[in-house]
Scaffold this motif. Structure first.
Motif: not given
Lengths: 167, 114
Positions: A1, A3, A6-7, A10-11, A14, A108-111, A159, A162-163, B85, B89, B92-93, B96, B99-100, B104
């Protein structure tokens, strides 16, 4: 998948930390970066005792950069200075190196592509030392096709804004 | 009374009553029932007695009742947008993270020089 970048970064961070990495580097896979720059970044990181080494094409060299990309990146630099308060010369450069301690502070939370600004935010908040290292970026048809479009940059800025409002 | 008042006022009152019955029967969240009940009752009262919004607006020092409704609507819009929003979010997290963890878990050791 898939994402987003960014995602994926981070993977990678990690995964590297779980494997006991002492240093973590991020690097775009489209051929625009010069692998030898990583060695210079590592040396500077160790010599200067910093936790983050950020590549800067504006301190270093660029090849075949379109003027629209130059303008977009300069606008991003000022946008980040305004939003994050971090004074860097290149905000969306994928080549970075960090110590284990530094990498542990990155979440990182913004993918998608907004992660570059989020990383800078987290570096600023960590209070750890960062340095900028001159790097070379080579633009090719492939890297330009995969890179940020100007319209995407506007969406990215919206974005991020907005964040910030939602925090 | 106009046709609009009869139609929409009655409709709002019926919806408010439905929420009241749901609270009495113990269906769903009590807090949500009270919130929606009050909201629909407010809408019904405003439609049957349009002067009420003007009187309320005057209490807050706003000239017209319509302005008060607009300000409240705008405020509610901002709150609802922010709420959704944040929820999106968070979701979404979570995806993620999931999936992460899977990526791994299924990862292979990198082979240097391959």
């Amino acid at each position: 998948m898939n994402l987003g970048q960014g995602a994926a970064i981070q993977t990678g961070i990690t995964f590297a930390l779980q494997k006991g990495a002492l240093f973590v580097a991020t690097f775009d896979a489209d051929g625009q970066h010069e692998p030898r720059d990583l060695l210079r970044m590592y040396n500077r990181l160790v010599e200067e005792g910093a936790d983050y080494a950020l590549g800067s094409r504006f301190l270093g060299r660029t090849e075949n950069m379109p003027w629209s990309r130059w303008l977009m990146l300069k606008a991003a630099v000022w946008f980040t200075r305004l939003m994050s308060g971090i004074w860097v010369t290149d905000t969306h450069n994928g080549i970075r190196m960090m110590t284990r301690r530094g990498a542990e502070r990155i979440h990182i939370t913004l993918n998608r592509m907004e992660h570059a600004s989020e990383i800078l935010d987290q570096i600023a908040r960590s209070g750890y030392r960062f340095i900028e290292v001159p790097v070379t970026i080579r633009y090719s048809v492939e890297s330009l096709a995969k890179g940020q479009k100007t319209t995407a940059a506007v969406r990215l800025a919206a974005k991020l804004f907005a964040e910030r409002l939602a925090q | 009374m106009t046709l609009f008042q009869w139609t929409f006022g009655t409709l709002c009152a019926l919806v408010a009553l439905r929420h009241l019955f749901r609270i009495v029967r113990g269906d769903g969240s009590r807090l949500a029932g009270i919130f929606w009940g009050l909201l629909w009752t407010g809408a019904a009262v405003t439609i049957f007695r349009p002067g009420v919004t003007g009187e309320l607006a005057a209490l807050f020092g706003i000239g017209r009742g319509a302005d008060l409704v607009m300000y409240l609507g705008l405020l509610a819009g901002i709150v609802v947008t922010r709420y959704f929003y944040s929820r999106t979010r968070r979701l979404e997290n979570l995806i993620a993270e999931l999936v992460r963890a899977e990526a791994i878990r299924h990862s292979k050791e990198p082979v240097i020089g391959s």
